[in-house]
Enzyme design. Sequence first.
Site, PDB file in Angstrom:
ATOM      1  N   SER A 268       0.846  -1.198   0.000  1.00  0.00           N
ATOM      2  CA  SER A 268       0.000   0.000   0.000  1.00  0.00           C
ATOM      3  C   SER A 268       0.878   1.243   0.000  1.00  0.00           C
ATOM      4  O   SER A 268       1.477   1.612   1.016  1.00  0.00           O
ATOM      5  CB  SER A 268      -0.918  -0.006   1.231  1.00  0.00           C
ATOM      6  OG  SER A 268      -1.710   1.160   1.247  1.00  0.00           O
TER       7      SER A 268
ATOM      8  N   HIS B  59      -0.554  -1.275  -4.449  1.00  0.00           N
ATOM      9  CA  HIS B  59      -1.909  -0.826  -4.115  1.00  0.00           C
ATOM     10  C   HIS B  59      -1.884   0.687  -3.949  1.00  0.00           C
ATOM     11  O   HIS B  59      -1.139   1.227  -3.126  1.00  0.00           O
ATOM     12  CB  HIS B  59      -2.339  -1.497  -2.804  1.00  0.00           C
ATOM     13  CG  HIS B  59      -3.737  -1.209  -2.374  1.00  0.00           C
ATOM     14  ND1 HIS B  59      -4.811  -1.982  -2.762  1.00  0.00           N
ATOM     15  CD2 HIS B  59      -4.249  -0.249  -1.564  1.00  0.00           C
ATOM     16  CE1 HIS B  59      -5.921  -1.508  -2.212  1.00  0.00           C
ATOM     17  NE2 HIS B  59      -5.595  -0.448  -1.487  1.00  0.00           N
TER      18      HIS B  59
ATOM     19  N   ASP C 226      -4.200   3.965  -3.173  1.00  0.00           N
ATOM     20  CA  ASP C 226      -5.468   4.485  -2.660  1.00  0.00           C
ATOM     21  C   ASP C 226      -5.720   5.880  -3.214  1.00  0.00           C
ATOM     22  O   ASP C 226      -4.940   6.809  -2.973  1.00  0.00           O
ATOM     23  CB  ASP C 226      -5.441   4.534  -1.133  1.00  0.00           C
ATOM     24  CG  ASP C 226      -5.480   3.153  -0.516  1.00  0.00           C
ATOM     25  OD1 ASP C 226      -6.438   2.415  -0.797  1.00  0.00           O
ATOM     26  OD2 ASP C 226      -4.557   2.812   0.245  1.00  0.00           O
TER      27      ASP C 226
ATOM     28  N   MET D 232      -8.415   8.922  -3.136  1.00  0.00           N
ATOM     29  CA  MET D 232      -9.511   9.411  -2.289  1.00  0.00           C
ATOM     30  C   MET D 232      -9.931  10.803  -2.722  1.00  0.00           C
ATOM     31  O   MET D 232      -9.115  11.581  -3.214  1.00  0.00           O
ATOM     32  CB  MET D 232      -9.081   9.433  -0.820  1.00  0.00           C
ATOM     33  CG  MET D 232      -8.542   8.118  -0.311  1.00  0.00           C
ATOM     34  SD  MET D 232      -8.048   8.228   1.418  1.00  0.00           S
ATOM     35  CE  MET D 232      -7.107   6.707   1.585  1.00  0.00           C
TER      36      MET D 232
ATOM     37  N   HIS E  38      -7.394   1.725  -5.966  1.00  0.00           N
ATOM     38  CA  HIS E  38      -8.542   1.563  -5.066  1.00  0.00           C
ATOM     39  C   HIS E  38      -9.245   2.913  -4.989  1.00  0.00           C
ATOM     40  O   HIS E  38      -8.749   3.846  -4.361  1.00  0.00           O
ATOM     41  CB  HIS E  38      -8.032   1.102  -3.699  1.00  0.00           C
ATOM     42  CG  HIS E  38      -9.081   0.982  -2.653  1.00  0.00           C
ATOM     43  ND1 HIS E  38      -8.779   0.724  -1.323  1.00  0.00           N
ATOM     44  CD2 HIS E  38     -10.442   1.082  -2.704  1.00  0.00           C
ATOM     45  CE1 HIS E  38      -9.897   0.679  -0.626  1.00  0.00           C
ATOM     46  NE2 HIS E  38     -10.912   0.900  -1.441  1.00  0.00           N
TER      47      HIS E  38
ATOM     48  N   MET F 110     -11.550   5.179  -3.571  1.00  0.00           N
ATOM     49  CA  MET F 110     -12.376   5.538  -2.416  1.00  0.00           C
ATOM     50  C   MET F 110     -12.982   6.914  -2.688  1.00  0.00           C
ATOM     51  O   MET F 110     -12.593   7.924  -2.103  1.00  0.00           O
ATOM     52  CB  MET F 110     -11.536   5.516  -1.138  1.00  0.00           C
ATOM     53  CG  MET F 110     -11.245   4.117  -0.664  1.00  0.00           C
ATOM     54  SD  MET F 110     -10.394   4.064   0.933  1.00  0.00           S
ATOM     55  CE  MET F 110      -8.708   4.048   0.353  1.00  0.00           C
TER      56      MET F 110
ATOM     57  N   MET G 266     -12.668  -4.932   3.160  1.00  0.00           N
ATOM     58  CA  MET G 266     -11.992  -4.032   4.087  1.00  0.00           C
ATOM     59  C   MET G 266     -12.110  -4.597   5.499  1.00  0.00           C
ATOM     60  O   MET G 266     -13.212  -4.903   5.966  1.00  0.00           O
ATOM     61  CB  MET G 266     -12.619  -2.637   4.044  1.00  0.00           C
ATOM     62  CG  MET G 266     -12.469  -1.900   2.728  1.00  0.00           C
ATOM     63  SD  MET G 266     -10.755  -1.503   2.295  1.00  0.00           S
ATOM     64  CE  MET G 266     -10.267  -0.470   3.690  1.00  0.00           C
TER      65      MET G 266
ATOM     66  N   ASP H 296      -7.820  -5.947   3.111  1.00  0.00           N
ATOM     67  CA  ASP H 296      -7.179  -4.635   3.179  1.00  0.00           C
ATOM     68  C   ASP H 296      -7.498  -4.003   4.525  1.00  0.00           C
ATOM     69  O   ASP H 296      -8.642  -3.669   4.814  1.00  0.00           O
ATOM     70  CB  ASP H 296      -7.693  -3.754   2.042  1.00  0.00           C
ATOM     71  CG  ASP H 296      -7.033  -2.384   1.990  1.00  0.00           C
ATOM     72  OD1 ASP H 296      -6.145  -2.105   2.817  1.00  0.00           O
ATOM     73  OD2 ASP H 296      -7.413  -1.588   1.110  1.00  0.00           O
TER      74      ASP H 296
END
Length: 227
Positions: free
Chosen positions: A8, A32, A34, A36, A65, A67, A137, A175
């Site tokens: 991550s 990975h 993220d 957002m 990912h 979000m 999650m 995750d």
Amino acid sequence: MKTCFSASLMCADWLNMGRDLRILNQSCQMLHVDIMDGHFCKSLYLSPAFIASIRNATDLPIEAHLMVEHPEDFIEETARAGADYISVHAETIERQAFRLIDTIHALGCMAGVVLSPATPFSAVEPYLNRLDLVTVMTVDAGFAGQAFLPEMLPKIRQVSQWKRRSGQNYLVQADGAVNKNTYRALFQSGVDSYVLGSSGLFGLSGDLPAACEQMKAEFAAATREEG
């Protein structure tokens, strides 16, 4: 299926990303990222532009990912930036799930869906046969350093059991608070891919090569009797 370790990058050392990617390229099977928007969860971390900036520095698959509240606004940009997997939250695609999954595939990417802790397995059942990755999650989305939620283990088992019964080939991913204290329970529940952040990789040591070796040793020790 061979175990997949996914680093991550929101938890990595951003000032030394090039150096660290060279190390992760040898120790992990996926990266990975993220992304957002500050609305779906109250954090802002990485972006499609970040994926574009590291794409030429790694041959590993990159999972984005999303979000975000409106994933349809991010999917094309994320694909063009070089993502291999694009994962969207089940909570954000309910009214357009099939269309967005088809869009991800049409852009040449693999499609994933993420289940937040309060979202039941039943939310993804209608389109599981279209997915390449299903992430559960095991903490609330958006913040590193949270405590593992053991209540998520039955949901992971549901995802894994459906995969076996149906003959599908998607990856089952966990995750959140994935580390030596949770490897065994996750492995027993059917996890294929482990997203490693502050507690399972980047917080183990100031020396990333040593941390990678420690991570692999801890996983092996936790799952040895199951092997």
